[in-house]
Motif scaffolding. Structure first.
Motif, PDB file in Angstrom:
ATOM      1  N   VAL A 231       0.897  -1.110   0.103  1.00  0.00           N
ATOM      2  CA  VAL A 231      -0.087  -0.035  -0.211  1.00  0.00           C
ATOM      3  C   VAL A 231       0.946   1.203   0.035  1.00  0.00           C
ATOM      4  CG1 VAL A 231      -1.946  -1.053   1.148  1.00  0.00           C
ATOM      5  CG2 VAL A 231       0.063   0.090   2.511  1.00  0.00           C
ATOM      6  N   ASP A 232       0.335   2.446  -0.456  1.00  0.00           N
ATOM      7  CA  ASP A 232       0.876   3.582  -0.529  1.00  0.00           C
ATOM      8  C   ASP A 232       0.794   4.239   0.905  1.00  0.00           C
ATOM      9  OD1 ASP A 232      -1.498   4.810  -0.357  1.00  0.00           O
ATOM     10  OD2 ASP A 232      -1.335   5.433  -2.612  1.00  0.00           O
ATOM     11  N   ARG A 233       1.206   5.370   1.175  1.00  0.00           N
ATOM     12  CA  ARG A 233       1.268   6.073   2.230  1.00  0.00           C
ATOM     13  C   ARG A 233      -0.226   6.526   2.825  1.00  0.00           C
ATOM     14  NH1 ARG A 233       4.855  10.303   5.109  1.00  0.00           N
ATOM     15  NH2 ARG A 233       6.421   9.296   3.763  1.00  0.00           N
ATOM     16  N   ARG A 234      -1.069   6.712   2.067  1.00  0.00           N
ATOM     17  CA  ARG A 234      -2.570   6.780   2.312  1.00  0.00           C
ATOM     18  C   ARG A 234      -3.162   5.532   2.448  1.00  0.00           C
ATOM     19  NH1 ARG A 234      -2.133   9.695  -2.807  1.00  0.00           N
ATOM     20  NH2 ARG A 234      -3.129   7.954  -3.748  1.00  0.00           N
ATOM     21  N   GLY A 235      -2.609   4.436   2.280  1.00  0.00           N
ATOM     22  CA  GLY A 235      -3.364   3.033   2.653  1.00  0.00           C
ATOM     23  C   GLY A 235      -3.991   2.422   1.369  1.00  0.00           C
ATOM     24  N   ASP A 236      -3.785   3.115   0.095  1.00  0.00           N
ATOM     25  CA  ASP A 236      -4.409   2.709  -1.103  1.00  0.00           C
ATOM     26  C   ASP A 236      -3.398   1.613  -1.484  1.00  0.00           C
ATOM     27  OD1 ASP A 236      -6.410   4.733  -0.947  1.00  0.00           O
ATOM     28  OD2 ASP A 236      -5.281   6.011  -2.147  1.00  0.00           O
ATOM     29  N   LEU A 237      -4.009   0.368  -2.017  1.00  0.00           N
ATOM     30  CA  LEU A 237      -3.570  -0.613  -2.790  1.00  0.00           C
ATOM     31  C   LEU A 237      -2.886  -0.273  -3.753  1.00  0.00           C
ATOM     32  CD1 LEU A 237      -3.286  -3.532  -1.931  1.00  0.00           C
ATOM     33  CD2 LEU A 237      -5.239  -3.983  -3.459  1.00  0.00           C
ATOM     34  N   ILE A 238      -1.511  -0.762  -3.817  1.00  0.00           N
ATOM     35  CA  ILE A 238      -0.625  -0.725  -5.093  1.00  0.00           C
ATOM     36  C   ILE A 238      -0.558  -1.756  -5.909  1.00  0.00           C
ATOM     37  CG2 ILE A 238       1.657  -0.134  -5.868  1.00  0.00           C
ATOM     38  CD1 ILE A 238       2.046   1.494  -3.331  1.00  0.00           C
ATOM     39  N   MET A 239      -0.385  -2.900  -5.061  1.00  0.00           N
ATOM     40  CA  MET A 239      -0.088  -4.183  -5.886  1.00  0.00           C
ATOM     41  C   MET A 239      -1.308  -5.023  -6.003  1.00  0.00           C
ATOM     42  SD  MET A 239       2.642  -7.417  -5.151  1.00  0.00           S
ATOM     43  CE  MET A 239       2.078  -7.499  -3.245  1.00  0.00           C
ATOM     44  N   SER A 240      -1.851  -4.879  -7.236  1.00  0.00           N
ATOM     45  CA  SER A 240      -3.179  -5.796  -7.775  1.00  0.00           C
ATOM     46  C   SER A 240      -2.986  -6.290  -9.010  1.00  0.00           C
ATOM     47  CB  SER A 240      -4.414  -5.033  -7.659  1.00  0.00           C
ATOM     48  OG  SER A 240      -5.415  -5.462  -8.079  1.00  0.00           O
ATOM     49  N   HIS A 241      -2.922  -7.699  -9.158  1.00  0.00           N
ATOM     50  CA  HIS A 241      -2.813  -8.272 -10.516  1.00  0.00           C
ATOM     51  C   HIS A 241      -4.043  -8.914 -10.992  1.00  0.00           C
ATOM     52  CE1 HIS A 241       1.320  -6.963  -9.851  1.00  0.00           C
ATOM     53  NE2 HIS A 241       1.486  -7.766  -8.882  1.00  0.00           N
ATOM     54  N   THR A 242      -5.225  -8.268 -11.496  1.00  0.00           N
ATOM     55  CA  THR A 242      -6.085  -8.832 -11.841  1.00  0.00           C
ATOM     56  C   THR A 242      -6.820  -8.076 -12.825  1.00  0.00           C
ATOM     57  OG1 THR A 242      -8.212  -9.783 -11.136  1.00  0.00           O
ATOM     58  CG2 THR A 242      -7.559  -7.716  -9.932  1.00  0.00           C
ATOM     59  N   ASP A 243      -7.764  -8.558 -13.823  1.00  0.00           N
ATOM     60  CA  ASP A 243      -8.278  -8.001 -14.805  1.00  0.00           C
ATOM     61  C   ASP A 243      -9.751  -7.852 -14.442  1.00  0.00           C
ATOM     62  OD1 ASP A 243      -5.858  -8.311 -16.557  1.00  0.00           O
ATOM     63  OD2 ASP A 243      -6.782 -10.169 -17.268  1.00  0.00           O
ATOM     64  N   ILE A 244     -10.180  -8.155 -13.238  1.00  0.00           N
ATOM     65  CA  ILE A 244     -11.445  -7.685 -12.776  1.00  0.00           C
ATOM     66  C   ILE A 244     -11.200  -6.234 -12.145  1.00  0.00           C
ATOM     67  CG2 ILE A 244     -13.339  -8.439 -11.158  1.00  0.00           C
ATOM     68  CD1 ILE A 244     -12.100 -11.140 -11.518  1.00  0.00           C
ATOM     69  N   PRO A 245     -12.227  -5.545 -12.272  1.00  0.00           N
ATOM     70  CA  PRO A 245     -12.149  -4.072 -11.659  1.00  0.00           C
ATOM     71  C   PRO A 245     -12.006  -4.122 -10.306  1.00  0.00           C
ATOM     72  CG  PRO A 245     -14.188  -4.200 -13.045  1.00  0.00           C
ATOM     73  CD  PRO A 245     -13.390  -5.705 -13.199  1.00  0.00           C
ATOM     74  N   ILE A 246     -12.499  -5.153  -9.450  1.00  0.00           N
ATOM     75  CA  ILE A 246     -12.513  -5.043  -8.243  1.00  0.00           C
ATOM     76  C   ILE A 246     -11.257  -5.632  -7.615  1.00  0.00           C
ATOM     77  CG2 ILE A 246     -13.603  -6.218  -5.867  1.00  0.00           C
ATOM     78  CD1 ILE A 246     -16.112  -6.477  -7.732  1.00  0.00           C
ATOM     79  N   GLN A 247     -10.576  -4.732  -6.792  1.00  0.00           N
ATOM     80  CA  GLN A 247      -9.293  -5.093  -6.531  1.00  0.00           C
ATOM     81  C   GLN A 247      -9.171  -5.849  -5.214  1.00  0.00           C
ATOM     82  OE1 GLN A 247      -7.153  -1.305  -5.844  1.00  0.00           O
ATOM     83  NE2 GLN A 247      -6.847  -0.924  -7.915  1.00  0.00           N
ATOM     84  N   PRO A 248      -8.322  -6.884  -5.186  1.00  0.00           N
ATOM     85  CA  PRO A 248      -8.304  -7.722  -3.948  1.00  0.00           C
ATOM     86  C   PRO A 248      -7.606  -7.016  -2.854  1.00  0.00           C
ATOM     87  CG  PRO A 248      -6.714  -8.744  -5.620  1.00  0.00           C
ATOM     88  CD  PRO A 248      -7.492  -7.384  -6.321  1.00  0.00           C
TER      89      PRO A 248
END
Length: 138
Positions: free
Chosen positions: A79-96
Motif C-alpha cells: 500500500v501507499d502512504r494513504r493506505g491505497d492498494l498498489i499491488m493488484s494483478h487482476t483484470d477484474i475491476p474489483i481490487q483484491p
C-alpha cells in the motif's frame, strides 16, 4: 519502501524474521526501491505467513521419512502512504486486498538435508516471488 517484520501464524519460531530478511535482500538486489523507516517511506509492503506444513512423501523400508515436503502460504499487501492498494494483478475491476504466494520445497534427510535447509530454500523462493510481484505492471 518500508517492510515491517512478517507476521507468522506458524508455531515454528523465527519464520517471519527469516522471510523479512530475505525480502529486504531481494528488494535491495533486484529493484530500484530503497528501504526506509515507516515514517519516511512512501509505501509499505506487509506479509503474513498464513500456513506452514510438512508432510512425508516417501518412506524407506523401516518407515522412516525419506523425502519430506514443506509448504508455505503467504499473503502480501503493498500500500501507499494513504493506505491505497498498489499491488493488484487482476483484470477484474474489483481490487483484491491481498496477493497470495505459496512455495513448496522438498528435503531428503539421508542426503544431509534438513528441515532448516528446506525452510531456508523456501524463504529465498518466497522472497523472490514477492519481489517479482513488485516488478509486474500495476
Amino acid at each position: 519502501m518500508h517492510v515491517p517484520i512478517v507476521q507468522s501464524d506458524s508455531f515454528r519460531r523465527n519464520l517471519g524474521e527469516r522471510l523479512t530478511e530475505q525480502i529486504c535482500k531481494q528488494i535491495e538486489l533486484k529493484t530500484p526501491y530503497k528501504l526506509a523507516d515507516a515514517d519516511a517511506a512512501d509505501s509499505i509492503l506487509t506479509a503474513r505467513i498464513v500456513s506452514e506444513s510438512k508432510r512425508v512423501l516417501a518412506e524407506n523400508g523401516l518407515d522412516e521419512a525419506r523425502d519430506v515436503e514443506t509448504d508455505f502460504f503467504v499473503q502480501v499487501r503493498w500500500v501507499d502512504r494513504r493506505g491505497d492498494l498498489i499491488m493488484s494483478h487482476t483484470d477484474i475491476p474489483i481490487q483484491p486486498l491481498l496477493v497470495n504466494v505459496s512455495q513448496a520445497t522438498n528435503f531428503v534427510a539421508e542426503g544431509g538435508q534438513s528441515l532448516a535447509t528446506s525452510h531456508q530454500e523456501a524463504m529465498f523462493r518466497l522472497a523472490d516471488q514477492i519481489v517479482g510481484q513488485l516488478e509486474l505492471p500495476w
